[in-house]
Design a protein around this motif. Structure first.
Motif, PDB file in Angstrom:
ATOM      1  N   UNK A  12     -40.914 -33.112 -37.863  1.00 15.16           N
ATOM      2  CA  UNK A  12     -40.452 -34.502 -37.636  1.00 15.16           C
ATOM      3  C   UNK A  12     -40.933 -35.626 -38.623  1.00 15.16           C
ATOM      4  N   UNK A  13     -40.203 -36.934 -38.605  1.00 13.15           N
ATOM      5  CA  UNK A  13     -40.699 -37.787 -39.369  1.00 13.15           C
ATOM      6  C   UNK A  13     -41.770 -38.878 -38.825  1.00 13.15           C
ATOM      7  N   UNK A  14     -41.396 -39.543 -37.936  1.00 13.90           N
ATOM      8  CA  UNK A  14     -42.273 -40.577 -37.115  1.00 13.90           C
ATOM      9  C   UNK A  14     -41.699 -40.870 -35.743  1.00 13.90           C
ATOM     10  N   UNK A  30     -37.897 -41.949 -35.955  1.00 10.77           N
ATOM     11  CA  UNK A  30     -37.241 -43.077 -36.911  1.00 10.77           C
ATOM     12  C   UNK A  30     -36.288 -42.543 -37.881  1.00 10.77           C
ATOM     13  N   UNK A  31     -36.818 -41.702 -38.657  1.00 10.36           N
ATOM     14  CA  UNK A  31     -36.042 -41.474 -39.837  1.00 10.36           C
ATOM     15  C   UNK A  31     -35.191 -40.299 -40.051  1.00 10.36           C
ATOM     16  N   UNK A  32     -35.153 -39.582 -38.953  1.00 13.81           N
ATOM     17  CA  UNK A  32     -34.017 -38.554 -38.750  1.00 13.81           C
ATOM     18  C   UNK A  32     -32.911 -39.267 -38.074  1.00 13.81           C
ATOM     19  N   UNK A 267     -48.038 -38.547 -33.108  1.00 17.27           N
ATOM     20  CA  UNK A 267     -48.903 -38.517 -34.165  1.00 17.27           C
ATOM     21  C   UNK A 267     -47.976 -38.528 -35.493  1.00 17.27           C
ATOM     22  N   UNK A 268     -48.916 -39.054 -36.413  1.00 22.31           N
ATOM     23  CA  UNK A 268     -48.437 -38.928 -37.964  1.00 22.31           C
ATOM     24  C   UNK A 268     -49.595 -39.428 -38.842  1.00 22.31           C
ATOM     25  N   UNK A 280     -42.417 -34.853 -43.534  1.00 20.45           N
ATOM     26  CA  UNK A 280     -41.764 -34.020 -42.007  1.00 20.45           C
ATOM     27  C   UNK A 280     -43.402 -33.809 -41.528  1.00 20.45           C
ATOM     28  N   UNK A 281     -44.168 -34.592 -41.302  1.00 18.61           N
ATOM     29  CA  UNK A 281     -45.669 -34.746 -40.758  1.00 18.61           C
ATOM     30  C   UNK A 281     -45.460 -35.095 -39.362  1.00 18.61           C
TER      31      UNK A 281
END
Length: 293
Positions: A12-14, A30-32, A267-268, A280-281
């Motif tokens: 996923x993004x964040x 957040x970003x999806x 986590x990111x 996508x981390x």
């Protein structure tokens, strides 16, 4: 110590604002632009809502309807029984930067923080407010002059903790019967107030950047350090008594699981919007905490 963490969700993004509700872990990506829920082992992933202006804080009204922060258009959305999203509150008159985290109490009162300035483009730091949204959607500014009010929690004796991410501190407020807040007090401090001239000066002065958090049954707080790659365990009057080191950015945490002892961690690699949008981390991790005594 380095925790024994398992991966619940990845790719996923964040992630932000992990919440435990109805036997599932809920989280905003957040970003999806999606609010997701899953079983605690990461199975049965559901898209619970799509928020085009970027979801953040989550909570529930006493009747079970979901509230979700829509960051960029400064609104709180409410999910109706048929799954549709409607505007619960428009907070545009109170803020000019992104809305952020949110705590909803058992009466359905939502306390909402905001950035205060353009963080992602290295704007000049400015103070921000906490806004209370009542169950009928009416809104009131209940605290001002806070440096990036972020994760929040209610103490066992009913006071509101607010993480001030840029200020090296967690603040605490008494809450009266109407939901208004008393004077700000220090609950925990991690260093002096940084030089707020610009973001470079701020970053150089932060010792612990409290972000999302989770209150434990003993009144201690698990706090994500947005710059330190750790979850700090903080006790009032003692400060950091322990920490979980992740070796990567961690930005929020929430307690859940069937026994209430699973710490879900967002986590990111970092919180840079420009990088997270195209990668996508983002991961949701789980750490089993010891049983309380």
């Amino acid at each position: 110590m380095k925790p024994d963490a398992t991966v619940v969700l990845d790719g996923y993004t964040y992630f932000e604002c992990p919440r435990w509700h109805d036997g599932r872990v809920w989280v905003s990506d957040f970003y999806t632009f999606e609010v997701l829920s899953a079983r605690p082992d990461g199975s049965d992933v559901r898209v619970e809502a799509t928020v085009p202006q970027q979801p953040s804080g989550l909570g529930w009204l006493p009747d079970g309807r979901l509230l979700v922060v829509s960051m960029r258009d400064h609104t709180i959305l409410r999910r109706e029984e048929d799954g549709s999203l409607v505007v619960h509150a428009d907070l545009s008159e109170h803020v000019s930067a992104h809305l952020n985290d949110m705590l909803v109490d058992d009466r359905g009162r939502a306390y909402v923080g905001n950035f205060g300035f353009d963080l992602m483009n290295q704007g000049t730091p400015a103070t921000a407010s906490v806004i209370r949204v009542d169950p009928d959607g009416s809104s009131t500014v209940v605290a001002t002059d806070l440096w990036f009010p972020n994760g929040m929690a209610l103490t066992p004796d009913g006071e509101l903790l607010v993480d001030e991410t840029l200020a090296n501190r967690i603040s605490v407020f008494a809450i009266d019967d109407a939901g208004d807040l008393g004077e700000r007090r220090d609950w925990a401090t991690f260093g002096d107030l940084p030089d707020m001239t610009d973001m470079a000066s701020v970053m150089g002065g932060i010792r612990l950047a409290p972000d999302g958090c989770a209150i434990d049954t003993d009144g201690s707080l698990w706090v994500a350090d947005a710059l330190g790659g750790r979850i700090a365990h903080v006790v009032a009057g003692q400060g950091v008594v322990d920490q979980l080191d992740f070796g990567s950015g961690v930005f929020a945490c929430g307690l859940g699981g069937e026994d209430g002892r699973t710490l879900f961690v967002c986590a990111a690699p970092d919180f840079d919007e420009h990088a997270r949008k195209v990668a996508r981390d983002g991961k949701l991790l789980a750490v089993q905490l010891p049983a309380t005594t």
